[in-house]
Design a protein around this motif. Sequence first.
Motif: not given
Length: 366
Positions: A293-315
Amino acid sequence: MKKLDSYLFREFAQATFATLVVLMIVSLGGVFADVLGDVARGRVPAGMMLAQLGLQILNYLPLILPLGLMLGLLLAVGRLYRDSEMPVLTAIGVGPRRLLRPLLMLALPVVGLIALCSLWLGPWARDYSQKMIEAGNRSLLVAGLEPGRFIELPGGGGVVYVGSMSDDGTGLTRVFVYRQDGDRLDVTTARTGKLNVDGEDRFLTLGQGFEVEGPLGAGRDYRLMRYASNDLQLPDAEGDSDENDPERLPTRALLDDPRPEATAQLHFRLGPPLLALAFALLAVPLGRSSPRQTRYGRVMLGFLAYMVGMNLVYLGSDWLAKGKLPLAAGLWWLLLPLLAFATWAYLRDGRMRSARLPRLAAGRQR
C-alpha cells in the motif's frame, strides 16, 4: 514483554520526535514572518523581536503538538505494517490492542505537555507578550531609539533623532522630531526632552527649542515658534488591548467569568489535549496498511482529520462567543463523540468479523 514495550515505545518516540522537528521548523518560519510583519508595521518594537518570537512559539505549541503526535504515530505504525513486523507480532498473539501500553507511555506525557501549554503557558505568553509591547511603546529606548540615528516612531507617527539618552530611555538631549499630518509638516527641535505617560496617552515634553510648521508642497504658509516647554503627543500604540480580554486571562479566572467569550475561550483551551488523545488512539487503526500500500496515503487522511477537528474547535468557540450555542454544550458535542469514536475504532482494530468465521471454518473442512 518489557523488551517489546521498550522497542515499540522507542519506535513511536523517534517517529514523533522527527515529525515534531519538521513541524517546528515549518511553523517557526511562519511565526517569524508574522513577528517581522508586526515590527515593520510599528506594532512591535524592534528590540523585542526575539522575545516575541519565543512567546509566540509557546502560544502555537497546543496547535502543533497534537498534529506532530498523530503524524508520528501514523508513520511508526505504518512502518510496522510495511516491514511485516505487525503480522509477526500478531502471529505470536500480540495484536493491535497490545500496543496500548507503549502508545500511552508516549501519548500521556505529550498530552500533559499540551494541556500545560494550552491551559497555562499559552495564556501567560499572550498576556506577557502584550504587556511587553505596551511597555515598549511607552519607552523610546525599547522602541529602538538610539542616539545619533534617525528612527521612526512606533506606529509610524514620525521620525525622531536624539543626540544622547538617559539609561532608562526617558531623558533626551538635542532632540529633532519630524511629523506629517496630511499636506502639512511639522519640524520640532529642542535641547532637552522627556517621555511622560498619562494613562493611555504618551507625551514627549521638550524644553528650549523651536517648532516650524508649514505646507509640504509650494507655499509660504510657514509658522515659526520658539518655546520654553512643548508637549508633543506621540501616536497611539497599536499593541494596547483590554486587560480583561479572555485570551489574556488565566484559566482559573475564566472559570468564574460569566461572559460567553470567557466560556468559549475556556473550552477552546480544553480542546487541544483532548483532541491529541483522540488522534493518538486513531493513529493505530488508521496506520494499518498492507505491504504494497502507498506509504503516505494514511498520513494525508490523518492530516485532513486534524484539519477538520481543529476547524470545528475554532468554529464551535466562535459560536459559543456569539451565543449561537448554549454555554452548557460547550465543545463537548465535538470532543466527547470524537473520543468515543477513537476508543471504539482502537478496540475494534484487528478483530475479525463474526460473520466471516463460519465461512472460514467451512472452507477448512472442505
